[in-house]
Design a protein around this motif. Structure first.
Motif, short mmCIF file in Angstrom:
data_model
loop_
_atom_site.label_atom_id
_atom_site.label_comp_id
_atom_site.label_asym_id
_atom_site.label_seq_id
_atom_site.Cartn_x
_atom_site.Cartn_y
_atom_site.Cartn_z
N ARG A 87 32.40 45.25 33.56
CA ARG A 87 32.90 43.89 33.58
C ARG A 87 31.98 42.88 34.25
O ARG A 87 32.32 41.70 34.36
N GLY A 88 30.83 43.32 34.74
CA GLY A 88 29.89 42.39 35.32
C GLY A 88 30.27 41.88 36.69
O GLY A 88 29.71 40.92 37.19
N GLY A 89 31.24 42.51 37.32
CA GLY A 89 31.68 42.12 38.66
C GLY A 89 32.60 43.17 39.21
O GLY A 89 32.93 44.16 38.54
N LEU A 90 33.05 42.97 40.44
CA LEU A 90 33.85 43.98 41.12
C LEU A 90 35.31 43.57 41.24
O LEU A 90 35.60 42.40 41.51
N PRO A 91 36.22 44.51 41.07
CA PRO A 91 37.60 44.28 41.48
C PRO A 91 37.68 44.41 43.00
O PRO A 91 36.69 44.71 43.67
N LEU A 92 38.84 44.18 43.54
CA LEU A 92 39.06 44.44 44.96
C LEU A 92 39.25 45.94 45.14
O LEU A 92 40.14 46.54 44.52
N ILE A 93 38.41 46.57 45.94
CA ILE A 93 38.57 47.98 46.28
C ILE A 93 39.14 48.01 47.70
O ILE A 93 38.50 47.51 48.64
N ASN A 94 40.31 48.56 47.86
CA ASN A 94 40.97 48.41 49.16
C ASN A 94 41.86 49.57 49.51
O ASN A 94 42.07 50.51 48.73
#
Length: 623
Positions: A378-385
């Motif tokens: 997706r060309g970017g990061l989700p929130l990894i938490n």
């Protein structure tokens, strides 16, 4: 006493550009923490964000989405006896909940009764649970192994005698026939989705047909203080304790998450999830998060285990969703399975807004692999938490709600939660909490209730944490073991048993399946070792302890290597005993989560504990 408000420092221009590039699709709030330092050294933490008003009961979510999105799929699962998917829209869900609720009312069930649910996750399980909550009847979801494994029936009987259900549900009467034949259920109506048994069983379809009853009147009486469910703790240090969970606790916790993680409300979330509903995160958070925001829950019948992982992987490929919840071992299995499959990586991660882990720290290499998959997809990061909470807190009190780039952080307080930290000389802090999502007391157990709260009404969790940065509380907290498992040697020296156990397991990798740290009121730290199956020669046993010379030598060498890197008696293991008998499910030495019940083991094996401190014992490994 001082009070300060801490917020993440502004980023420079280059950092802002990198931040924007890496986190392109997830809307998040920066951590904001109010800190109060008391004169006695105690630290209080609160969120800098306000807590919005919560709905009065879980049924309000069903009414909202049945009106706003009646034909959106709310629940989905693979049918047991056929291909494809069994889907249920929000309108159908509300209709079925009200019909089942009317059938329960027609049987005379009310707020003073309980319904025991003996089987695992499933659409019918959820329907009866939501219907019971809708009319104010608390449900008691139990670990399915309590009913399926004869050696665990003692724990099932313990809970049944505690809650005295008026009705019990199983998905398959044939599969659960041994459990529903127990004398404790002889006078209890058994409802099953399918199957038969050597006793009368009501088919679940009969409940779904509805009955003449005033469902609206019953629902009108369900408010924030109405009991929704009784969850039982895993019993890692004692018998399981019943945690009364009200509608307020669950609804407030969703309002807290919505405030801290605003992106959840941007689009209806979709998850494919296996986390068990007898545990608080799967049943009280994940299910309610979907219902609160009008999302879609795909019920995953798999698990992150050798035999069931293929089912989980296929379900996630078929229904990848927009958020994903898992334990660290589950994430590792997924990474290993798709590492060389870029098409599947893109399919699974192209729409992900959040990747969540809990239960343990996520290995950093797994974290980085997930990041790389997301960048490519997706060309970017989700929130990894991650998050932190307990059965008693419905579940979460802390959450990571800004990108942090590293594993191990459990977050900052959610809005409405107060955190009390009691630091020791090394700034390891005992953590206590209070707030509207925290229980008022254990089910019919005034003695344990009295011991569970301090003089200010903070719940004593027994957990320990550390600051990521002691000078900046907004950086978050890191889990640091269980204070309740710690003990003192006879010198008065504290042993941090949880941390030492993890160190021992790492040092004994390939030799020990699990260990118990011993030494309360003794002069030295000792170790009970449950060996990896097959690691010892058959027959090399002396009165319950394995005396295989080769294995004993391997363990001695490993422990000496561990000791060479530490100083002080609290971190030095000087003796060990290899136990011949594995942890006993029948004698409640294993919890439903698969962890060890330390208290039960030490009590039941008191003779072996004495042998551990007998320098003449033939099974003793002396370091």
């Amino acid at each position: 006493m001082t009070t300060t408000t801490l917020e993440r420092a502004p980023l420079g221009a280059d950092e802002r550009a990198e931040w924007a590039r890496r986190h392109t699709l997830t809307r998040y709030l920066p951590h904001k923490v109010e800190r109060e330092d008391r004169d006695d050294g105690t630290i209080l933490l609160r969120s800098g964000y306000d807590l919005p008003e919560a709905v009065p009961n879980t049924g309000a979510w069903l009414h909202k989405w049945a009106e706003k999105a009646p034909y959106r799929v709310a629940l989905s699962e693979r049918p047991v006896d056929g291909p494809g998917w069994r889907n249920m829209t929000y309108l159908e869900l509300l209709q079925q909940v009200r019909a089942i609720g009317s059938s329960l009312l027609a049987r005379g069930l009310g707020q003073d009764d309980t319904i025991a649910i003996l089987s695992g996750n499933g659409l019918d399980h959820l329907l009866i649970a939501l219907a019971a909550q809708y009319i104010g009847v608390p449900v008691v979801p139990l670990a399915e192994q309590y009913a399926l494994i004869p050696e665990a029936h003692g724990r099932l009987i313990y809970v049944l005698n505690k809650v005295k259900p008026k009705l019990a549900f199983v998905d398959d009467a044939t599969r659960y026939s041994a459990a529903i034949a127990l004398p404790e259920l002889a006078e209890v109506e058994i409802v099953a989705a399918r199957g038969s048994a050597d006793r009368p069983v009501t088919m679940f379809s009969e409940l779904m047909n509805g009955a003449e009853a005033d469902v609206d009147a019953a629902y009108a009486k369900v408010g924030p203080e109405t009991l929704a469910k009784i969850l039982f703790t895993s019993g890692s240090s004692s018998d399981p304790k019943g945690v009364p969970t009200t509608h307020r606790m669950m609804c407030v916790n969703q309002a807290q998450f919505a405030a801290a993680l605003p992106f959840i409300g941007d689009t209806p979330p979709r998850i494919t999830d296996w986390l068990p509903w007898n545990h608080v995160f799967g049943g009280s958070h994940n299910v309610n998060m979907i219902l609160c925001h009008g999302g879609t829950l795909t019920i995953d019948s798999g698990k992150p285990t050798g035999k069931a992982f293929s089912t989980t992987l296929q379900n996630r490929i078929d229904r990848p969703g927009t958020m994903a919840y898992n334990v660290p071992v589950g994430w590792k299995m997924l990474v290993d399975a798709i590492r060389d499959k870029p098409d599947i990586q893109k399919h699974l991660f192209k729409d992900q807004e959040m990747l969540f882990y809990a239960g343990a720290s996520l290995p950093q290499d797994v974290w980085e692999a997930l990041e790389s998959f997301c960048f490519e997809a997706r060309g970017g990061l989700p929130l990894i938490n991650s998050s932190w909470g307990l059965t008693e807190t419905a579940p979460s009190c802390l959450v990571v709600h800004e990108p942090i780039g590293r594993s191990g952080v459990i977050g900052v307080p959610l809005p409405g939660v107060e955190v009390k930290l009691i630091p020791d000389a090394d700034m390891r802090c005992e953590i206590r909490v209070r707030g509207p999502n925290v229980m008022q007391g254990y089910f019919e157990d005034p003695e344990k209730t009295a011991a569970a709260f301090d003089e200010e009404g903070f719940f004593i969790t027994g957990d320990a944490v550390r600051f990521v940065d002691p000078n900046d509380a907004a950086r978050g907290l890191v889990f640091d073991g269980r204070v309740s498992e710690d003990f003192k040697l006879d010198t008065g020296t504290w042993v941090q048993a949880g941390n030492l156990r993890m160190t021992a397991l790492k040092g004994l990798a390939g030799l020990a399946q699990d260990v118990v740290i011993c030494g309360h009121d003794r002069g030295e730290v000792g170790l009970f070792i449950f060996p990896v199956p097959g690691s010892a020669e058959p027959g090399e046993i002396t009165e319950g302890a394995i005396t295989d010379t080769h294995l004993m030598t391997q363990i001695e060498v490993a422990l000496r290597e561990m000791n060479s890197h530490v100083t002080g008696s609290a971190k030095r293991i000087t003796r060990a005993l290899i136990l011949a008998e594995p942890p006993s499910l029948q004698h409640q030495e294993i919890t439903d989560k698969g962890s060890l019940n330390i208290k039960k083991i030490l009590t039941r094996r008191a003779d072996l504990l004495e042998r551990l401190y007998d320098n003449e014992d033939p099974g003793l490994i002396r370091i």
